[in-house]
Enzyme design. Structure first.
Site, PDB file in Angstrom:
ATOM      1  N   PRO A 178      -9.875  30.385  58.700  1.00  0.00           N
ATOM      2  CA  PRO A 178      -8.666  30.628  57.898  1.00  0.00           C
ATOM      3  C   PRO A 178      -9.008  31.436  56.643  1.00  0.00           C
ATOM      4  CG  PRO A 178      -8.966  28.268  58.377  1.00  0.00           C
ATOM      5  CD  PRO A 178     -10.230  28.957  58.794  1.00  0.00           C
ATOM      6  N   ASP A 179      -8.044  32.257  56.202  1.00  0.00           N
ATOM      7  CA  ASP A 179      -8.303  32.931  54.917  1.00  0.00           C
ATOM      8  C   ASP A 179      -7.902  31.968  53.817  1.00  0.00           C
ATOM      9  OD1 ASP A 179      -5.300  35.071  55.041  1.00  0.00           O
ATOM     10  OD2 ASP A 179      -5.578  32.936  54.697  1.00  0.00           O
ATOM     11  N   PHE A 180      -7.751  32.478  52.612  1.00  0.00           N
ATOM     12  CA  PHE A 180      -7.500  31.568  51.489  1.00  0.00           C
ATOM     13  C   PHE A 180      -6.019  31.495  51.118  1.00  0.00           C
ATOM     14  CE2 PHE A 180     -11.753  30.440  50.397  1.00  0.00           C
ATOM     15  CZ  PHE A 180     -12.526  31.491  50.872  1.00  0.00           C
ATOM     16  N   ARG A 181      -5.333  32.660  51.136  1.00  0.00           N
ATOM     17  CA  ARG A 181      -4.007  32.676  50.504  1.00  0.00           C
ATOM     18  C   ARG A 181      -2.836  32.933  51.457  1.00  0.00           C
ATOM     19  NH1 ARG A 181      -7.920  34.582  47.311  1.00  0.00           N
ATOM     20  NH2 ARG A 181      -8.184  33.586  45.279  1.00  0.00           N
ATOM     21  N   ASN A 227     -16.670  37.833  51.732  1.00  0.00           N
ATOM     22  CA  ASN A 227     -16.792  36.722  52.674  1.00  0.00           C
ATOM     23  C   ASN A 227     -18.189  36.113  52.629  1.00  0.00           C
ATOM     24  OD1 ASN A 227     -14.188  37.405  53.347  1.00  0.00           O
ATOM     25  ND2 ASN A 227     -14.759  38.546  55.172  1.00  0.00           N
ATOM     26  N   ASP A 234     -19.144  34.049  55.192  1.00  0.00           N
ATOM     27  CA  ASP A 234     -19.403  33.552  56.556  1.00  0.00           C
ATOM     28  C   ASP A 234     -20.554  34.261  57.253  1.00  0.00           C
ATOM     29  OD1 ASP A 234     -16.272  35.165  57.350  1.00  0.00           O
ATOM     30  OD2 ASP A 234     -18.262  36.047  57.365  1.00  0.00           O
ATOM     31  N   HIS A 254     -19.861  37.684  46.969  1.00  0.00           N
ATOM     32  CA  HIS A 254     -19.668  36.266  46.636  1.00  0.00           C
ATOM     33  C   HIS A 254     -20.743  35.403  47.274  1.00  0.00           C
ATOM     34  CE1 HIS A 254     -15.132  37.094  45.674  1.00  0.00           C
ATOM     35  NE2 HIS A 254     -15.954  37.684  44.844  1.00  0.00           N
TER      36      HIS A 254
HETATM   37  N1  APR Z   1      -4.255  40.838  59.853  1.00  0.00           N
HETATM   38  C1  APR Z   1      -3.889  41.432  58.679  1.00  0.00           C
HETATM   39  N2  APR Z   1      -4.042  40.830  57.486  1.00  0.00           N
HETATM   40  C2  APR Z   1      -4.551  39.578  57.478  1.00  0.00           C
HETATM   41  C3  APR Z   1      -4.953  38.907  58.662  1.00  0.00           C
HETATM   42  C4  APR Z   1      -4.784  39.602  59.881  1.00  0.00           C
HETATM   43  N3  APR Z   1      -5.158  39.042  61.052  1.00  0.00           N
HETATM   44  N4  APR Z   1      -5.440  37.668  58.301  1.00  0.00           N
HETATM   45  C5  APR Z   1      -5.335  37.592  56.952  1.00  0.00           C
HETATM   46  N5  APR Z   1      -4.803  38.727  56.473  1.00  0.00           N
HETATM   47  C6  APR Z   1      -4.560  39.075  55.058  1.00  0.00           C
HETATM   48  C7  APR Z   1      -3.709  38.093  54.310  1.00  0.00           C
HETATM   49  O1  APR Z   1      -2.335  38.441  54.418  1.00  0.00           O
HETATM   50  C8  APR Z   1      -4.224  38.263  52.879  1.00  0.00           C
HETATM   51  O2  APR Z   1      -3.507  39.278  52.191  1.00  0.00           O
HETATM   52  O3  APR Z   1      -5.835  39.041  54.429  1.00  0.00           O
HETATM   53  C9  APR Z   1      -5.675  38.727  53.061  1.00  0.00           C
HETATM   54  C10 APR Z   1      -6.677  37.651  52.713  1.00  0.00           C
HETATM   55  O4  APR Z   1      -6.514  37.364  51.344  1.00  0.00           O
HETATM   56  P1  APR Z   1      -7.172  36.036  50.725  1.00  0.00           P
HETATM   57  O5  APR Z   1      -6.864  34.885  51.595  1.00  0.00           O
HETATM   58  O6  APR Z   1      -6.779  35.982  49.286  1.00  0.00           O
HETATM   59  O7  APR Z   1      -8.747  36.279  50.839  1.00  0.00           O
HETATM   60  P2  APR Z   1      -9.628  37.208  49.932  1.00  0.00           P
HETATM   61  O8  APR Z   1      -8.859  38.384  49.428  1.00  0.00           O
HETATM   62  O9  APR Z   1     -10.865  37.490  50.678  1.00  0.00           O
HETATM   63  O10 APR Z   1      -9.969  36.223  48.707  1.00  0.00           O
HETATM   64  C11 APR Z   1     -10.898  36.689  47.752  1.00  0.00           C
HETATM   65  O11 APR Z   1     -10.824  34.499  46.694  1.00  0.00           O
HETATM   66  O12 APR Z   1     -10.942  32.195  46.754  1.00  0.00           O
HETATM   67  C12 APR Z   1     -11.642  33.344  46.549  1.00  0.00           C
HETATM   68  O13 APR Z   1     -13.953  33.488  46.810  1.00  0.00           O
HETATM   69  C13 APR Z   1     -12.771  33.460  47.531  1.00  0.00           C
HETATM   70  O14 APR Z   1     -13.758  35.494  48.391  1.00  0.00           O
HETATM   71  C14 APR Z   1     -12.534  34.804  48.206  1.00  0.00           C
HETATM   72  C15 APR Z   1     -11.658  35.533  47.198  1.00  0.00           C
END
Ligand code: APR
Length: 329
Positions: free
Chosen positions: A89-92, A163, A165, A182
């Site tokens: 899962p992503d974060f937001r 990331n 991972d 990170h």
């Molecule tokens: N296709 C297109 N976009 C996607 C997909 C997908 N399959 N999956 C996720 N996304 C998009 C989401 O809509 C979001 O805009 O990827 C983005 C991920 O954003 P975040 O969840 O905020 O992750 P990230 O930007 O990597 O966060 C940065 O925040 O909590 C800290 O240290 C943590 O490295 C992380 C940093």
């Protein structure tokens, strides 16, 4: 006419009469002519990037520039969005992101588990999360292998990832081409005496639901990921060398909300195309767009497949994924 030549002609036509100025020839050297690619004269071709008269760039235009070798110093910035197709899962993302789904009675708010002060007060919630991130649990996906192909073709100047991972490394991109801004789980160290702890000892404790402890001073051992409140690795400073010479910036799968990483999106010259592939517009590309931006919004896998198709790399990408994962795309 060879396909690359027609791409070059189209790229020249695209940039108007100034296009040919971007080609020049160095004196003959062993092995024949080495034309100076567009990227050397990219600002003379694109102008200062400020004029909005030039037609908007499309993903096809970007592919033409890559095929014509007018872009060959590609810097890539990625976030958690590139790993969601691997099952992480992503974060937001609303509803599915870690921050909207994580509940823990001892944690005041989800981000707290990545804050150093909270971790030193109570490391257990972090290790509950970390257990799911064991390196063996996930594999790179087609997005990682597209970036590996960019490297294999000598086009990747550097890949900056947020990331932890390790999937970029697992896809075969060498560490020399990576900036893990990170940190990562690849190593761990004691929060008291700073001694490095062997990764296998660290993971044995985590998978055994024990807080990893230093064998010398019994301090809590933390993986070398960057917590909120910690400095980024020295290697992050490579951006001072890479971004000024980049001739194409790809930004994939990030909400661009965390500094100082997010600001890198504005560190390339204004004449350099920026391609943003993400579910939704974000960061400076949303509120301070440039004339050479290409926003490819929607599913990342679809966007990457489309760019691979435009580049003529679809079969190579399929073969690479199959070779590396045994999976047929
Ligand atoms: N296709 C297109 N976009 C996607 C997909 C997908 N399959 N999956 C996720 N996304 C998009 C989401 O809509 C979001 O805009 O990827 C983005 C991920 O954003 P975040 O969840 O905020 O992750 P990230 O930007 O990597 O966060 C940065 O925040 O909590 C800290 O240290 C943590 O490295 C992380 C940093």
């Amino acid at each position: 006419m060879a396909q690359w030549a027609s791409s070059a002609v189209r790229a020249l036509r695209l940039w108007g009469p100034g296009g040919e100025r971007a080609w020049a020839r160095r004196p003959r050297i062993a092995g024949g002519w080495t034309p100076i690619p567009f990227s050397a004269g990219v600002s003379s071709v694109f102008g200062n990037g400020g004029d909005s008269k030039k037609e908007k760039l499309s993903l096809q235009d970007i592919a033409e520039l890559i095929r014509a070798r007018a872009c060959q110093r590609v810097v890539v910035m990625v976030g958690a969005g590139i790993s969601t197709p691997s099952g992480i899962p992503d974060f937001r993302s609303p509803g599915t992101g870690f921050y909207s789904s994580f509940q823990h009675c001892d944690v005041p708010y989800p981000e707290a588990i990545f804050e150093l002060t909270f971790f030193l007060h109570n490391p257990s919630p972090f290790f509950t999360w970390a257990k799911k991130m064991h390196p063996g649990n996930y594999r790179p996906n087609i997005i990682h292998y597209f970036l590996r192909l960019l490297h294999d073709k000598g086009l990747l100047l550097r890949l900056y990832t947020q990331n932890i991972d390790g999937l970029e490394r697992a896809s075969g991109i060498p560490g020399s081409k990576l900036v893990e801004a990170h940190g990562s789980f690849a190593s761990a160290s004691c929060t008291v005496c700073q001694r490095t702890s062997p990764a296998e000892d660290f993971w044995a404790s985590v998978m055994g639901d024990r807080v990893p402890r230093c064998t010398v001073c019994t301090g809590v051992v933390k993986p070398d990921i960057v917590f909120f409140g910690e400095a980024l690795p020295q290697r992050f400073l490579l951006h001072l060398a890479d971004f000024p010479i980049a001739d194409l910036l790809l930004i994939l799968g990030t909400s661009l909300q965390v500094e100082p990483f997010a600001s890198l999106s504005e560190a390339v010259r204004s004449s350099v195309p920026r391609v943003f592939m993400n579910q939704e517009a974000a960061g400076a590309l949303a509120w301070r767009p440039r004339s050479r931006d290409v926003l490819q919004l929607g599913d990342l896998v679809d966007g990457v497949k489309m760019l691979a198709e435009l580049l003529g790399w679809t079969e190579e990408l399929k073969d690479l994924v199959q070779r590396e994962t045994g999976k047929v795309l």
